[in-house]
Enzyme design. Structure first.
Site, PDB file in Angstrom:
ATOM      1  N   ASP A 133      -8.970  10.851  -4.716  1.00 23.08           N
ATOM      2  CA  ASP A 133      -9.794  10.782  -5.922  1.00 23.08           C
ATOM      3  C   ASP A 133     -11.277  10.818  -5.558  1.00 23.08           C
ATOM      4  O   ASP A 133     -12.067  11.556  -6.158  1.00 23.08           O
ATOM      5  CB  ASP A 133      -9.448   9.499  -6.689  1.00 23.08           C
ATOM      6  N   GLU A 172      -4.140  14.219  -6.133  1.00 25.49           N
ATOM      7  CA  GLU A 172      -5.170  13.426  -5.449  1.00 25.49           C
ATOM      8  C   GLU A 172      -4.666  12.952  -4.086  1.00 25.49           C
ATOM      9  O   GLU A 172      -5.402  12.996  -3.086  1.00 25.49           O
ATOM     10  CB  GLU A 172      -5.563  12.231  -6.313  1.00 25.49           C
TER      11      GLU A 172
END
Length: 246
Positions: A54, A127
């Protein structure tokens, strides 16, 4: 899934990602939901890789927006970045890649499972995969993967932002470029009464930048501003490319 099936599954996923891992345990971990390993989730599930990925995606997206949208304000850059790294957009990227069939999740142990759950898993795993690529392959390979998969969404989101208030954005851009406001002028009008069509041009000082045609002067002006923004954006990108190769 036996060992042979697992190897085949990871090989197929590497082909999909266009990345061959040195340490496949990282890739396996990146696609494993904690429901499959509740007692060892910290080490065997994707949760911490997702956290890393992320941050990496956000950093690359922010840099790309900064470099390719030099006339955007901090607020505009933040709005585009927030949308691009949102769960909705990353889920869309993950679904388009075809990640879901590779995800290891014990659906029976989840309280609910629906399309929203599927999207959320795809965003999480995307992610986590970026985090795994970064650890296994290094910064550049992770960046190349983000460039290939996530960056195309930036232009889509930016175009939407331009569509919402093109005149306001163009005014800001032209003011920064020349110190003058853009001017709009009706160049042509045709048709009768309820069937009129207006051609409106937008000017940067005395230079015509773009035109728009619509059934009202206001809408024609909006379309002209939208076209002008796109043309100026392309021009800035060409200039940046020329500076890089010079």
């Amino acid at each position: 899934m036996n060992d042979a099936d697992l190897v085949d599954n990871l090989t197929a996923l590497e082909s999909l990602l266009q990345v061959t891992f040195h340490d496949r345990t990282l890739l396996r971990r990146a696609i494993t939901h904690h429901s499959c390993c509740p007692d060892t989730a910290v080490h065997d599930s994707y949760d911490t890789l997702e956290f890393l990925g992320d941050a990496i995606i956000s950093a690359h997206v922010v840099e790309y927006i900064y470099r390719t949208h030099p006339d955007a304000s901090e607020g505009e850059m933040t709005a585009v970045k927030s949308e691009v790294v949102s769960r909705r957009v990353l889920a869309q990227v993950g679904q388009q890649l075809g990640l879901f069939p590779f995800i290891c999740v014990d659906i029976a142990n989840l309280r609910t499972f629906n399309e929203r759950s599927r999207d959320s898993l795809c965003a999480d795993v995307l992610e986590a995969i970026v985090g795994a690529i970064h650890i296994d392959q290094g910064t550049e390979v992770a960046r190349e993967f983000v460039t290939r998969t996530v960056f195309p969404m930036i232009e889509l989101v930016s175009t939407h932002a331009i569509d919402t208030n093109p005149k306001g954005r163009l005014q800001k851009v032209v003011l920064q470029r020349t110190g003058h406001l853009p001017r709009y002028r009706v160049l042509e009008q045709s048709g009768r009464h309820n069937d009129r069509v207006f051609l409106v041009g937008v000017f940067e000082q005395e230079q015509l930048i773009a035109t728009g045609k619509a059934s009202s002067i206001k809408e024609a002006g909006r379309l002209a501003a939208r076209e002008a923004l796109q043309l100026l954006q392309k021009k800035d990108k060409r200039s940046s490319a020329d500076d890089t190769t010079a």
